[in-house]
Write a protein that holds these residues in place. Structure first.
Motif, short mmCIF file in Angstrom:
data_model
loop_
_atom_site.label_atom_id
_atom_site.label_comp_id
_atom_site.label_asym_id
_atom_site.label_seq_id
_atom_site.Cartn_x
_atom_site.Cartn_y
_atom_site.Cartn_z
N LEU A 140 -3.04 5.02 3.08
CA LEU A 140 -3.27 4.06 2.99
C LEU A 140 -3.15 2.71 4.00
O LEU A 140 -4.07 1.96 4.83
CB LEU A 140 -2.25 3.25 1.73
CG LEU A 140 -4.03 4.05 -0.21
CD1 LEU A 140 -3.33 2.81 -0.91
CD2 LEU A 140 -5.09 3.91 0.78
N LEU A 161 0.51 -1.31 -0.56
CA LEU A 161 0.00 -0.52 0.33
C LEU A 161 0.74 0.95 -0.38
O LEU A 161 0.65 2.25 -0.71
CB LEU A 161 -1.30 0.43 1.35
CG LEU A 161 -1.80 -1.38 0.77
CD1 LEU A 161 -2.48 -1.18 2.91
CD2 LEU A 161 -2.83 -1.14 0.00
N MET A 186 -11.46 1.17 0.76
CA MET A 186 -10.63 1.22 -0.34
C MET A 186 -10.98 -0.14 -0.55
O MET A 186 -10.91 -1.04 -0.52
CB MET A 186 -8.74 1.05 -0.84
CG MET A 186 -8.34 0.68 -1.71
SD MET A 186 -6.72 0.48 -2.11
CE MET A 186 -5.97 0.23 -3.70
N VAL A 190 -11.74 4.65 -3.33
CA VAL A 190 -11.22 5.01 -3.31
C VAL A 190 -11.86 6.07 -1.55
O VAL A 190 -11.83 7.37 -2.49
CB VAL A 190 -9.95 5.53 -2.78
CG1 VAL A 190 -9.00 6.07 -1.59
CG2 VAL A 190 -9.10 4.15 -3.28
N GLU A 248 0.61 4.12 -2.42
CA GLU A 248 0.63 5.65 -1.83
C GLU A 248 1.59 6.54 -3.09
O GLU A 248 1.37 7.88 -3.47
CB GLU A 248 0.80 5.64 -0.75
CG GLU A 248 0.44 6.82 0.02
CD GLU A 248 0.26 6.93 1.21
OE1 GLU A 248 1.05 8.22 1.84
OE2 GLU A 248 -0.40 5.99 1.96
N LEU A 291 -4.35 9.10 -3.70
CA LEU A 291 -3.89 8.20 -2.20
C LEU A 291 -2.87 9.01 -1.68
O LEU A 291 -2.76 9.17 -1.29
CB LEU A 291 -3.53 6.35 -2.66
CG LEU A 291 -3.82 6.26 -3.73
CD1 LEU A 291 -3.14 4.89 -4.27
CD2 LEU A 291 -5.26 5.66 -3.60
#
Length: 382
Positions: free
Chosen positions: A307, A293, A322, A336, A297, A304
């Motif tokens: 996350l 994640l 998400m 998201v 990002e 994002l």
């Protein structure tokens, strides 16, 4: 040499070349001349062109209420490559407001909106706006109806043949449940109940009725995928590649098709992963894509943020931060927070489609999201 004479000399060449084109490339060619219009409307041409594998054109997206019984009427179409934006009038040619149920190789199955007056099922081709209506005797807004239309396996003749499979979960005992299957064939015009049942206590979840190689797939809210073979009417359960019980937080997943194989997409505290099912009998999954994640990002900071924390802290009854919604041909549609994004696995490109508030009446409950491909196929031949 004028266009008419040029066309007469090269009909076979045009047939051979144009039949290899995807449908979206043929849309404007009917206006070139009368000869091209006749060719692109010809039964033999459509039959040949429909044998080609059609790429994804977009996704249909329809919100659902969680606690209210009424259906949300707005259906959004999200194109994957066009910058046209959301389209909300795709099914205005139908005689009533509808809920999209299934999409398969250019045809779409829909049902009447609840509350029902005269419950109906519609099968249509949005491209040519042809549709047929079926009486829906077992009307139930919570039922799942899958559409089976595969021109490669069942070549087009004097009519376009398709099947519908209605799945219902029934009680087998005090704590046991099973799935039964009702099948409609356009060839006979009748419904019948299959002798096959599948014991399963989990409920159907997302991506209901994904057709791959003559087999329908339904994701459940457990660690299994329900399947049904159209030809021999056998059903079985496929274990997903990783059990949710092995994770500390609540993961989110979806299934879809790419390169003719079933794919399983999961977002969890361990990252973003995509598996491909290589063997239906050994339940052999191959990990095709894996990314943390934090890495996602870093690659998409404009979309994002934070996350890892937000995905890890998700509780069982809370809305996921998400959420992978649908997957097809390498394209993943996901939510998201309150925004909808389109992500392509091979290119690692991500774009914002819209905010949920731009899609009409919205809800945080699981929406209906289905991939859609174009087709020239008519529902009936003159």
């Amino acid at each position: 040499m004028n266009m008419h004479n040029f066309w007469s000399l090269n009909t076979d060449i045009f047939f051979e070349v144009l039949s290899r084109f995807p449908t979206k490339c043929l849309l404007g060619l009917k206006c070139v001349c009368k000869g091209w219009h006749r060719l692109l409307s010809d039964r033999l041409f459509i039959k040949s062109q429909s044998q080609q594998r059609e790429p994804i054109f977009g996704f249909f997206f329809q919100h659902r209420f969680h606690w209210c019984l009424d259906d949300i009427k707005t259906i959004n179409h999200i194109p994957v490559e066009s910058e046209a934006g959301l389209q909300q009038r795709v099914f205005r040619f139908l005689p009533e407001d509808v809920v999209v149920m299934a999409s398969c190789n250019g045809l779409v199955c829909l049902r009447s909106c609840y509350p029902f007056k005269d419950p109906s099922i519609y099968v249509c081709n949005p491209l040519n706006r042809e549709w047929i209506r079926l009486d829906w005797t077992k009307a139930d807004k919570e039922t799942s109806i899958a559409l089976v239309f595969d021109p490669c396996r069942e070549p087009i003749g004097h009519s376009t043949n398709f099947k519908l499979v209605q799945v219902q979960q029934c009680e087998a005992g005090a704590e046991d449940f099973y799935f039964s299957f009702d099948i409609y064939s356009s060839d006979t015009g009748d419904w019948r109940t299959s002798k096959e049942i599948c014991l399963c206590n989990d409920r159907l979840y997302k991506n209901k009725g994904t057709l791959i190689g003559g087999i329908l797939h339904w994701l459940t809210n457990g660690d299994e995928i329900l399947t049904f073979n159209i030809e021999n009417e056998l059903s079985w359960l496929i274990s997903v590649p990783i059990s949710a019980a092995t994770l500390d937080s609540v993961p989110e997943a979806c299934i879809g098709e790419s390169d003719g194989k079933l794919h399983y997409v999961m977002v969890s505290e361990n990252g973003f992963h995509v598996w491909c099912l290589e063997d239906y009998f050994e339940f052999h999954w191959t990990l095709k894509h894996s990314k943390s994640l934090d890495a996602m990002e870093e690659e998409h900071p404009e979309f994002l943020c934070n996350l890892q924390v937000r995905v890890t802290q998700r509780l069982a009854d809370s809305t996921p931060w998400m959420d992978p919604l649908a997957f097809k041909d390498g394209y993943l549609l996901m939510r998201v927070c309150t925004n909808i994004y389109l992500y392509h696995l091979n290119t690692n490109k991500m774009k914002k489609v819209c905010g949920q508030n731009e899609m009409g009446t919205c809800s945080t409950f699981n929406p209906i999201v289905l991939p859609y491909s174009l087709s020239l196929v008519p529902l009936s031949w003159a």
